[in-house]
Design a protein around this motif. Structure first.
Motif, PDB file in Angstrom:
ATOM      1  N   ASN A 152      27.967 -50.120 102.804  1.00  0.00           N
ATOM      2  CA  ASN A 152      26.824 -50.610 103.570  1.00  0.00           C
ATOM      3  C   ASN A 152      26.804 -50.167 105.022  1.00  0.00           C
ATOM      4  O   ASN A 152      25.787 -50.334 105.704  1.00  0.00           O
ATOM      5  CB  ASN A 152      26.788 -52.139 103.526  1.00  0.00           C
ATOM      6  CG  ASN A 152      26.562 -52.682 102.128  1.00  0.00           C
ATOM      7  OD1 ASN A 152      25.939 -52.029 101.302  1.00  0.00           O
ATOM      8  ND2 ASN A 152      27.062 -53.875 101.854  1.00  0.00           N
ATOM      9  N   GLY A 153      27.932 -49.629 105.494  1.00  0.00           N
ATOM     10  CA  GLY A 153      28.001 -49.281 106.903  1.00  0.00           C
ATOM     11  C   GLY A 153      28.520 -47.893 107.201  1.00  0.00           C
ATOM     12  O   GLY A 153      27.767 -46.988 107.553  1.00  0.00           O
ATOM     13  N   ASN A 154      29.815 -47.709 107.037  1.00  0.00           N
ATOM     14  CA  ASN A 154      30.454 -46.482 107.504  1.00  0.00           C
ATOM     15  C   ASN A 154      29.947 -45.216 106.823  1.00  0.00           C
ATOM     16  O   ASN A 154      29.964 -44.133 107.415  1.00  0.00           O
ATOM     17  CB  ASN A 154      31.974 -46.589 107.341  1.00  0.00           C
ATOM     18  CG  ASN A 154      32.585 -47.562 108.332  1.00  0.00           C
ATOM     19  OD1 ASN A 154      32.259 -47.531 109.518  1.00  0.00           O
ATOM     20  ND2 ASN A 154      33.452 -48.453 107.857  1.00  0.00           N
ATOM     21  N   SER A 155      29.477 -45.323 105.579  1.00  0.00           N
ATOM     22  CA  SER A 155      28.988 -44.134 104.873  1.00  0.00           C
ATOM     23  C   SER A 155      27.715 -43.568 105.500  1.00  0.00           C
ATOM     24  O   SER A 155      27.345 -42.417 105.226  1.00  0.00           O
ATOM     25  CB  SER A 155      28.740 -44.455 103.392  1.00  0.00           C
ATOM     26  OG  SER A 155      27.770 -45.471 103.252  1.00  0.00           O
ATOM     27  N   LEU A 156      27.056 -44.340 106.358  1.00  0.00           N
ATOM     28  CA  LEU A 156      25.872 -43.812 107.035  1.00  0.00           C
ATOM     29  C   LEU A 156      26.212 -42.615 107.912  1.00  0.00           C
ATOM     30  O   LEU A 156      25.358 -41.760 108.167  1.00  0.00           O
ATOM     31  CB  LEU A 156      25.192 -44.901 107.881  1.00  0.00           C
ATOM     32  CG  LEU A 156      24.064 -45.672 107.195  1.00  0.00           C
ATOM     33  CD1 LEU A 156      24.618 -46.583 106.105  1.00  0.00           C
ATOM     34  CD2 LEU A 156      23.262 -46.477 108.204  1.00  0.00           C
ATOM     35  N   ARG A 157      27.441 -42.542 108.369  1.00  0.00           N
ATOM     36  CA  ARG A 157      27.849 -41.402 109.198  1.00  0.00           C
ATOM     37  C   ARG A 157      27.724 -40.098 108.405  1.00  0.00           C
ATOM     38  O   ARG A 157      27.371 -39.057 108.969  1.00  0.00           O
ATOM     39  CB  ARG A 157      29.287 -41.597 109.696  1.00  0.00           C
ATOM     40  CG  ARG A 157      29.514 -42.891 110.468  1.00  0.00           C
ATOM     41  CD  ARG A 157      30.938 -42.981 110.977  1.00  0.00           C
ATOM     42  NE  ARG A 157      31.300 -44.346 111.326  1.00  0.00           N
ATOM     43  CZ  ARG A 157      31.007 -44.942 112.477  1.00  0.00           C
ATOM     44  NH1 ARG A 157      30.329 -44.279 113.390  1.00  0.00           N
ATOM     45  NH2 ARG A 157      31.381 -46.184 112.723  1.00  0.00           N
ATOM     46  N   TYR A 158      28.030 -40.147 107.112  1.00  0.00           N
ATOM     47  CA  TYR A 158      27.891 -38.953 106.270  1.00  0.00           C
ATOM     48  C   TYR A 158      26.424 -38.551 106.181  1.00  0.00           C
ATOM     49  O   TYR A 158      26.093 -37.362 106.212  1.00  0.00           O
ATOM     50  CB  TYR A 158      28.427 -39.213 104.858  1.00  0.00           C
ATOM     51  CG  TYR A 158      29.832 -39.745 104.789  1.00  0.00           C
ATOM     52  CD1 TYR A 158      30.781 -39.440 105.757  1.00  0.00           C
ATOM     53  CD2 TYR A 158      30.242 -40.574 103.733  1.00  0.00           C
ATOM     54  CE1 TYR A 158      32.076 -39.933 105.691  1.00  0.00           C
ATOM     55  CE2 TYR A 158      31.535 -41.068 103.656  1.00  0.00           C
ATOM     56  CZ  TYR A 158      32.440 -40.749 104.633  1.00  0.00           C
ATOM     57  OH  TYR A 158      33.711 -41.241 104.549  1.00  0.00           O
ATOM     58  N   LEU A 159      25.556 -39.535 106.079  1.00  0.00           N
ATOM     59  CA  LEU A 159      24.127 -39.265 105.953  1.00  0.00           C
ATOM     60  C   LEU A 159      23.581 -38.584 107.209  1.00  0.00           C
ATOM     61  O   LEU A 159      22.851 -37.591 107.128  1.00  0.00           O
ATOM     62  CB  LEU A 159      23.371 -40.566 105.689  1.00  0.00           C
ATOM     63  CG  LEU A 159      21.883 -40.387 105.415  1.00  0.00           C
ATOM     64  CD1 LEU A 159      21.654 -40.126 103.927  1.00  0.00           C
ATOM     65  CD2 LEU A 159      21.096 -41.612 105.852  1.00  0.00           C
TER      66      LEU A 159
END
Length: 285
Positions: free
Chosen positions: A87-94
């Protein structure tokens, strides 16, 4: 030519509703771990950086809507590392893979403590669950990473497929009472309203803001009473109970969305109007 939307989590409950609605005006491409690659939809685990990089080579969207992530509150509480990644940290990949694409991040009323209700877009979040903390992290990462990012916090979504509504109607059809909390308030929003809200946000291209999308403030008991009235069942089939120690049920998680609806120029259907729309839908099945 229709704008191209990348809808992350299109196979989930929210994603299915959004996909069906947006396909009327947009070219919608879905992406999720369970998707089958068919040129229209793509397999992608958004918690894996390489997956997200490969996705960026397959589709170049005009907008991205993030309806993915982990939404099981109990599971998130028991697996915080997974929750914060999904829900949070994976947004950096996006943002690394799609650095200039406008993003709409679907967040939750659970970013608030659920004690006072009527939470406005500018109120300070204070989550009482790991799920809420992880959604707040996603908001913070997105707003800090991109000036083309916006947040839509939503209350409990309901449609003909919603579990709580199905429970209530299932009890009524069997002539059994539906036991519902009278001391737990929220602002459930009809899926049709939410989809129209999101479509308007896409059209207006507002970014860098936090929006709320909610329905009327009601208790779960009041919601069930309205269901009984709209569907023609005796109100005596709705029993009031107290939440007691029920996990993750808070006194008042309701959202105030007056500012958001004024800015976007979108109306809010009443609970009765929304339930009547669902009644008509079910009658046509």
């Amino acid at each position: 030519m229709a704008k191209k939307i990348l809808l992350a989590g299109h196979t989930g409950y929210i994603g299915r509703q959004l996909s069906a609605f947006l396909q009327k005006e947009y070219e919608v491409h879905g992406a999720s771990r369970s998707a089958r690659e068919d040129g229209q939809n793509f397999t992608c685990d958004f918690t894996q950086e390489d997956d997200v990089k490969r996705l960026a080579q397959k589709v170049v969207p005009d907008h991205i809507i993030l309806a993915n992530g982990s939404k099981d509150i109990k599971y998130c509480q028991q697996h915080p590392n997974e929750a914060f990644l999904a829900n949070g940290n994976s947004l950096r990949y996006l943002f690394s893979a799609f650095p200039t694409t406008p993003v709409i991040y679907l967040s939750s009323d659970y970013v608030f403590a659920g004690l006072s209700g009527g939470y406005k877009e500018t109120d300070q979040p204070d989550p009482a669950t790991v799920y809420g903390e992880s959604k707040l992290l996603g908001e913070q990462i997105g707003l800090a990473s991109s000036d083309r990012f916006c947040v839509v916090r939503i209350s409990a979504l309901y449609s003909s497929q919603a579990a709580f509504l199905q429970y209530i109607l299932g009890c009524f059809k069997e002539g059994e009472a539906a036991d519902c909390f009278s001391d737990a308030f929220y602002s459930p929003v009809y899926c049709g309203d939410f989809c129209a809200f999101t479509a308007t946000l896409l059209e207006k291209g507002v970014a860098g803001r936090v929006f709320h999308c909610a329905g009327e403030r009601v208790s779960r008991y009041e919601f069930a009473q309205t269901v009984a009235k709209v569907f023609g069942y005796p109100k005596e089939l709705v029993l009031a109970s107290l939440r007691g120690t029920a996990p993750f049920i808070f006194p008042d998680l309701s959202l105030d969305d007056d500012w958001s609806r004024t800015v976007l120029g979108v109306k809010k259907s009443s609970l009765s109007e929304s339930l009547n729309a669902i009644k008509e839908e079910l009658a046509g099945l």
